[in-house]
Design an enzyme around this catalytic site. Structure first.
Site, PDB file in Angstrom:
ATOM      1  N   ARG A  10      36.090  41.394  35.889  1.00  0.00           N
ATOM      2  CA  ARG A  10      36.542  41.721  37.236  1.00  0.00           C
ATOM      3  C   ARG A  10      37.652  42.780  37.353  1.00  0.00           C
ATOM      4  O   ARG A  10      38.164  43.025  38.441  1.00  0.00           O
ATOM      5  CB  ARG A  10      36.959  40.460  37.960  1.00  0.00           C
ATOM      6  N   ASN A  59      27.230  42.741  31.399  1.00  0.00           N
ATOM      7  CA  ASN A  59      27.678  41.366  31.673  1.00  0.00           C
ATOM      8  C   ASN A  59      27.459  40.999  33.146  1.00  0.00           C
ATOM      9  O   ASN A  59      26.881  39.957  33.455  1.00  0.00           O
ATOM     10  CB  ASN A  59      29.172  41.252  31.317  1.00  0.00           C
ATOM     11  N   THR A  74      33.363  41.789  46.488  1.00  0.00           N
ATOM     12  CA  THR A  74      34.668  42.418  46.658  1.00  0.00           C
ATOM     13  C   THR A  74      34.698  43.321  47.882  1.00  0.00           C
ATOM     14  O   THR A  74      33.677  43.919  48.252  1.00  0.00           O
ATOM     15  CB  THR A  74      35.023  43.241  45.395  1.00  0.00           C
ATOM     16  N   SER A 122      35.089  52.186  41.128  1.00  0.00           N
ATOM     17  CA  SER A 122      35.192  51.994  39.676  1.00  0.00           C
ATOM     18  C   SER A 122      33.852  51.441  39.200  1.00  0.00           C
ATOM     19  O   SER A 122      33.034  50.983  40.016  1.00  0.00           O
ATOM     20  CB  SER A 122      36.304  50.978  39.331  1.00  0.00           C
ATOM     21  N   TYR A 168      33.468  48.703  37.662  1.00  0.00           N
ATOM     22  CA  TYR A 168      33.479  47.288  38.084  1.00  0.00           C
ATOM     23  C   TYR A 168      33.011  47.150  39.532  1.00  0.00           C
ATOM     24  O   TYR A 168      32.121  46.342  39.843  1.00  0.00           O
ATOM     25  CB  TYR A 168      34.893  46.689  37.931  1.00  0.00           C
ATOM     26  N   HIS A 169      33.619  47.914  40.440  1.00  0.00           N
ATOM     27  CA  HIS A 169      33.221  47.800  41.855  1.00  0.00           C
ATOM     28  C   HIS A 169      31.743  48.196  42.026  1.00  0.00           C
ATOM     29  O   HIS A 169      31.049  47.660  42.885  1.00  0.00           O
ATOM     30  CB  HIS A 169      34.121  48.672  42.738  1.00  0.00           C
ATOM     31  N   LYS A 221      29.450  45.295  41.601  1.00  0.00           N
ATOM     32  CA  LYS A 221      29.402  44.419  42.786  1.00  0.00           C
ATOM     33  C   LYS A 221      28.485  45.022  43.847  1.00  0.00           C
ATOM     34  O   LYS A 221      27.843  44.293  44.606  1.00  0.00           O
ATOM     35  CB  LYS A 221      30.809  44.224  43.349  1.00  0.00           C
ATOM     36  N   ASN A 230      51.005  40.624  42.679  1.00  0.00           N
ATOM     37  CA  ASN A 230      51.534  39.755  41.619  1.00  0.00           C
ATOM     38  C   ASN A 230      52.296  40.576  40.578  1.00  0.00           C
ATOM     39  O   ASN A 230      53.306  40.128  40.033  1.00  0.00           O
ATOM     40  CB  ASN A 230      50.400  38.965  40.953  1.00  0.00           C
ATOM     41  N   VAL A 232      54.521  51.852  41.670  1.00  0.00           N
ATOM     42  CA  VAL A 232      53.690  52.301  42.795  1.00  0.00           C
ATOM     43  C   VAL A 232      52.883  53.518  42.347  1.00  0.00           C
ATOM     44  O   VAL A 232      53.454  54.508  41.875  1.00  0.00           O
ATOM     45  CB  VAL A 232      54.583  52.665  44.005  1.00  0.00           C
TER      46      VAL A 232
HETATM   47  P1  NAD Z   1      38.819  36.055  35.860  1.00  0.00           P
HETATM   48  O1  NAD Z   1      38.536  37.133  34.888  1.00  0.00           O
HETATM   49  O2  NAD Z   1      40.136  35.378  35.824  1.00  0.00           O
HETATM   50  O3  NAD Z   1      37.687  34.929  35.757  1.00  0.00           O
HETATM   51  C1  NAD Z   1      36.338  35.208  35.479  1.00  0.00           C
HETATM   52  C2  NAD Z   1      35.844  34.113  34.547  1.00  0.00           C
HETATM   53  O4  NAD Z   1      34.462  34.347  34.279  1.00  0.00           O
HETATM   54  C3  NAD Z   1      36.570  34.108  33.213  1.00  0.00           C
HETATM   55  O5  NAD Z   1      37.043  32.810  32.916  1.00  0.00           O
HETATM   56  C4  NAD Z   1      35.519  34.579  32.205  1.00  0.00           C
HETATM   57  O6  NAD Z   1      35.683  33.984  30.928  1.00  0.00           O
HETATM   58  C5  NAD Z   1      34.228  34.152  32.896  1.00  0.00           C
HETATM   59  N1  NAD Z   1      33.048  34.957  32.537  1.00  0.00           N
HETATM   60  C6  NAD Z   1      32.937  36.314  32.558  1.00  0.00           C
HETATM   61  N2  NAD Z   1      31.696  36.676  32.130  1.00  0.00           N
HETATM   62  C7  NAD Z   1      31.026  35.527  31.859  1.00  0.00           C
HETATM   63  C8  NAD Z   1      29.731  35.248  31.353  1.00  0.00           C
HETATM   64  N3  NAD Z   1      28.877  36.231  31.047  1.00  0.00           N
HETATM   65  N4  NAD Z   1      29.360  33.958  31.183  1.00  0.00           N
HETATM   66  C9  NAD Z   1      30.213  32.941  31.485  1.00  0.00           C
HETATM   67  N5  NAD Z   1      31.480  33.149  31.947  1.00  0.00           N
HETATM   68  C10 NAD Z   1      31.867  34.431  32.123  1.00  0.00           C
HETATM   69  O7  NAD Z   1      38.536  36.671  37.316  1.00  0.00           O
HETATM   70  P2  NAD Z   1      38.958  36.105  38.747  1.00  0.00           P
HETATM   71  O8  NAD Z   1      40.151  36.843  39.186  1.00  0.00           O
HETATM   72  O9  NAD Z   1      38.959  34.639  38.716  1.00  0.00           O
HETATM   73  O10 NAD Z   1      37.735  36.620  39.609  1.00  0.00           O
HETATM   74  C11 NAD Z   1      36.599  35.805  39.795  1.00  0.00           C
HETATM   75  C12 NAD Z   1      35.582  36.544  40.642  1.00  0.00           C
HETATM   76  O11 NAD Z   1      36.159  36.872  41.892  1.00  0.00           O
HETATM   77  C13 NAD Z   1      35.132  37.846  40.001  1.00  0.00           C
HETATM   78  O12 NAD Z   1      33.740  38.007  40.151  1.00  0.00           O
HETATM   79  C14 NAD Z   1      35.869  38.901  40.791  1.00  0.00           C
HETATM   80  O13 NAD Z   1      35.107  40.059  40.838  1.00  0.00           O
HETATM   81  C15 NAD Z   1      36.043  38.259  42.136  1.00  0.00           C
HETATM   82  N6  NAD Z   1      37.238  38.737  42.828  1.00  0.00           N
HETATM   83  C16 NAD Z   1      38.477  38.563  42.281  1.00  0.00           C
HETATM   84  C17 NAD Z   1      39.609  39.056  42.941  1.00  0.00           C
HETATM   85  C18 NAD Z   1      40.994  38.949  42.384  1.00  0.00           C
HETATM   86  O14 NAD Z   1      41.939  39.525  42.971  1.00  0.00           O
HETATM   87  N7  NAD Z   1      41.203  38.243  41.296  1.00  0.00           N
HETATM   88  C19 NAD Z   1      39.443  39.695  44.185  1.00  0.00           C
HETATM   89  C20 NAD Z   1      38.158  39.854  44.705  1.00  0.00           C
HETATM   90  C21 NAD Z   1      37.067  39.366  44.020  1.00  0.00           C
HETATM   91  N1  USQ Z   2      48.315  49.721  42.189  1.00  0.00           N
HETATM   92  C1  USQ Z   2      49.602  50.247  42.159  1.00  0.00           C
HETATM   93  N2  USQ Z   2      50.414  49.823  41.172  1.00  0.00           N
HETATM   94  C2  USQ Z   2      50.049  48.897  40.247  1.00  0.00           C
HETATM   95  C3  USQ Z   2      48.744  48.355  40.294  1.00  0.00           C
HETATM   96  C4  USQ Z   2      47.902  48.798  41.273  1.00  0.00           C
HETATM   97  O1  USQ Z   2      49.982  51.066  42.979  1.00  0.00           O
HETATM   98  O2  USQ Z   2      50.882  48.559  39.379  1.00  0.00           O
HETATM   99  C5  USQ Z   2      47.394  50.160  43.256  1.00  0.00           C
HETATM  100  C6  USQ Z   2      46.056  50.671  42.758  1.00  0.00           C
HETATM  101  O3  USQ Z   2      46.103  52.047  42.431  1.00  0.00           O
HETATM  102  C7  USQ Z   2      45.159  50.361  43.946  1.00  0.00           C
HETATM  103  C8  USQ Z   2      45.773  49.105  44.544  1.00  0.00           C
HETATM  104  O4  USQ Z   2      47.100  49.024  44.025  1.00  0.00           O
HETATM  105  O5  USQ Z   2      45.266  51.367  44.905  1.00  0.00           O
HETATM  106  C9  USQ Z   2      45.032  47.831  44.216  1.00  0.00           C
HETATM  107  O6  USQ Z   2      44.909  47.682  42.804  1.00  0.00           O
HETATM  108  P1  USQ Z   2      44.702  46.234  42.158  1.00  0.00           P
HETATM  109  O7  USQ Z   2      44.679  46.395  40.678  1.00  0.00           O
HETATM  110  O8  USQ Z   2      45.667  45.273  42.758  1.00  0.00           O
HETATM  111  O9  USQ Z   2      43.269  45.815  42.744  1.00  0.00           O
HETATM  112  P2  USQ Z   2      41.800  46.321  42.403  1.00  0.00           P
HETATM  113  O10 USQ Z   2      41.751  47.211  41.235  1.00  0.00           O
HETATM  114  O11 USQ Z   2      41.210  46.837  43.666  1.00  0.00           O
HETATM  115  O12 USQ Z   2      41.030  44.999  41.980  1.00  0.00           O
HETATM  116  C10 USQ Z   2      41.417  43.685  42.400  1.00  0.00           C
HETATM  117  C11 USQ Z   2      40.695  42.688  41.489  1.00  0.00           C
HETATM  118  C12 USQ Z   2      39.178  42.844  41.662  1.00  0.00           C
HETATM  119  C13 USQ Z   2      38.829  42.693  43.129  1.00  0.00           C
HETATM  120  C14 USQ Z   2      39.620  43.663  43.999  1.00  0.00           C
HETATM  121  C15 USQ Z   2      39.460  43.364  45.473  1.00  0.00           C
HETATM  122  O13 USQ Z   2      41.063  42.916  40.128  1.00  0.00           O
HETATM  123  O14 USQ Z   2      38.520  41.845  40.906  1.00  0.00           O
HETATM  124  O15 USQ Z   2      37.462  42.932  43.324  1.00  0.00           O
HETATM  125  O16 USQ Z   2      41.033  43.481  43.740  1.00  0.00           O
HETATM  126  S1  USQ Z   2      39.460  44.822  46.446  1.00  0.00           S
HETATM  127  O17 USQ Z   2      40.594  45.655  46.059  1.00  0.00           O
HETATM  128  O18 USQ Z   2      39.594  44.395  47.830  1.00  0.00           O
HETATM  129  O19 USQ Z   2      38.221  45.509  46.183  1.00  0.00           O
END
Ligand code: NAD
Ligand code: USQ
Length: 406
Positions: free
Chosen positions: A105, A123, A149, A191, A193-194, A197, A252, A266
């Protein structure tokens, strides 16, 4: 509980999955976590670690049983690669609901290089497709809930409130009549990753249409905070707190940077506007989604799971004002708009009864207290964001095409 469901939580060892599994278990559902622990492995490979000391899965589950008398199952399965084990488990558990958190993620991790790009695509796409294909092949009928996302919509400031997944378009037909269609909001991922999704969305569209699967795709904003009502019960239940340059998310990171005396990083001007949600609201949204499966009408239910929007610079200012931290405007390693506006509809969750927790409600303090408690675990060299979006931004790397031409 009268309406207890059998629920598989894929990715239930992760930041969002673990507190969701506890919350659903607390509500009386029968929860089985499926996770291959790859997130812990990636930390080990990078030399990073959660700021909070997360217990092993066995200890987590034992602590939960001790505190509540409730049982959570755990299966270590890679859903992207171990299709047979996944099928065996699905047949044995016959889940009413499958919640899919199990993807790679982090956007920065997905942009590190070809190996991380390929891993993220393999993955995430295979895992999602295996879960859908297994449900159909086994004749099961789970409600499939996926964590998507907000980033699939992109941040190009389209000049409208971002709707929940679908955009009404009006097309002049051959006979000059105007036809209305609801199309998936055009994706604009920032990205690899995005992008996965965005690709997941097409898999859902197909399986909802072809196999009449009931699918809910939650387009979630950036999650902040650490603890929920359930993870607070026992130190062994504590949630993970990512702060490193790849997996740490912006708010965070700022909260912990202030605690350890690191300037707030920033990117650029900090004019990027993003959507946010507290982890306590994440788990509440998941419970609401589980209770409200969509109709079997061939259409994916897409809900925007966010509660407020902020610019990166306004978050930095807020954290700096309350903590005295310095702000450092560093070069932006990403390829993203320097400034953007963002308005998002989240009407479905509000209509289902979500009462959003906002930044104003004091939970930033709690997050900082957690960060302060475990500040000694911070590995300072992991704080900078070193993953860059384009080759020619990488220090010392001459792009292959340029070196050939020279
Ligand atoms: P995370 O990385 O903490 O948790 C993901 C978990 O999935 C991990 O424990 C990992 O071991 C497991 N995993 C990954 N690939 C796997 C596989 N092939 N088989 C079994 N397990 C697998 O991430 P998170 O922050 O908990 O995010 C969870 C979901 O929510 C993600 O899909 C992410 O895209 C989405 N999301 C997260 C955020 C955020 O800010 N954290 C925001 C928006 C969306
Ligand atoms: N950023 C900073 N300073 C930092 C870290 C990040 O300025 O130290 C900026 C980045 O450039 C970006 C923004 O903050 O513009 C957000 O970055 P982020 O790392 O907090 O979030 P992002 O990469 O978008 O990804 C996170 C999660 C992802 C989820 C996504 C939701 O890791 O799993 O899908 O948030 S969203 O952003 O709404 O698509």
């Amino acid at each position: 509980m009268t309406n207890a469901k059998d629920i598989l939580v894929i990715g239930g060892d992760g930041f969002c999955g673990w507190p969701t599994a506890l919350h659903l278990s607390n509500l009386g559902h029968n929860v089985t976590i499926v996770d291959n622990l790859s997130r812990r492995d990636i930390d080990a490979q990078m030399g990073a670690d959660s700021l909070t000391p997360i217990a092993s899965m066995d200890d987590r589950i034992a602590a939960w049983a001790e505190q509540t008398g409730r049982t959570i199952g755990f299966e270590n399965i890679d859903v992207a690669r171990d299709y047979d084990a996944l099928c065996k488990l699905m047949l044995a558990t016959q889940p009413d609901t499958v919640i899919h958190f199990g993807e790679q993620r982090a956007a920065p991790y997905s942009m590190k290089g070809a190996s991380e790009k390929r891993y993220t695509v393999d993955n995430n796409i295979s895992g999602t497709h295996n879960l859908l294909a297994a449900s159909v092949e086994l004749g099961l009928d789970p409600h499939f809930v996926h964590l998507g996302t907000m980033g699939v919509y992109g941040y190009d400031d389209d000049g409208l409130e971002i709707p929940e997944g679908y955009l009404p378009v009006y097309i002049p037909a051959d006979d000059k009549q105007i036809i209305k269609r609801d199309i998936l909001y055009p994706t604009n991922p920032g990205s690899v990753y995005h992008m996965t999704k965005s690709m997941d969305q097409l898999l859902f569209q197909f399986y909802a249409k072809n196999d009449r699967m009931r699918i809910t795709d939650l387009h979630q904003g950036i999650v902040w905070g650490t603890q929920t009502e359930e993870t607070r019960l026992d130190e062994r239940l504590i949630n993970r707190f990512d702060y490193d340059g790849d997996y740490g998310t912006v708010l965070n990171r700022f909260l912990m940077q202030a605690v350890v005396g690191h300037p707030l990083t920033v990117h650029g001007t900090g004019g990027q506007t993003r959507a946010f949600i507290h982890i306590q609201d994440t788990v509440k949204c998941l419970a609401l989604a589980v209770e409200n499966p969509p109709a079997r009408d061939g259409k994916v239910a897409i809900l925007n799971q966010m509660t407020e929007t902020h610019t990166v610079r306004s978050l930095a200012k807020l954290v700096a004002e309350t903590s005295g931290a310095q702000i450092a405007n560093v070069d932006n390693p990403r390829n993203e708009a320097a400034e953007n506006d963002l308005r998002v509809s989240n009407k479905t969750f509000l209509s289902l009864g979500l009462k959003p927790i906002t930044l104003a409600e004091g939970l930033m303090d709690e997050t900082q207290q957690i960060a302060a408690k475990y500040a000694k675990r911070c590995i300072r060299k992991m704080i900078p964001c070193v993953s860059t979006w384009t080759d020619n931004q990488r220090p010392g790397v001459v792009p292959a095409k340029a070196s050939k031409a020279a």
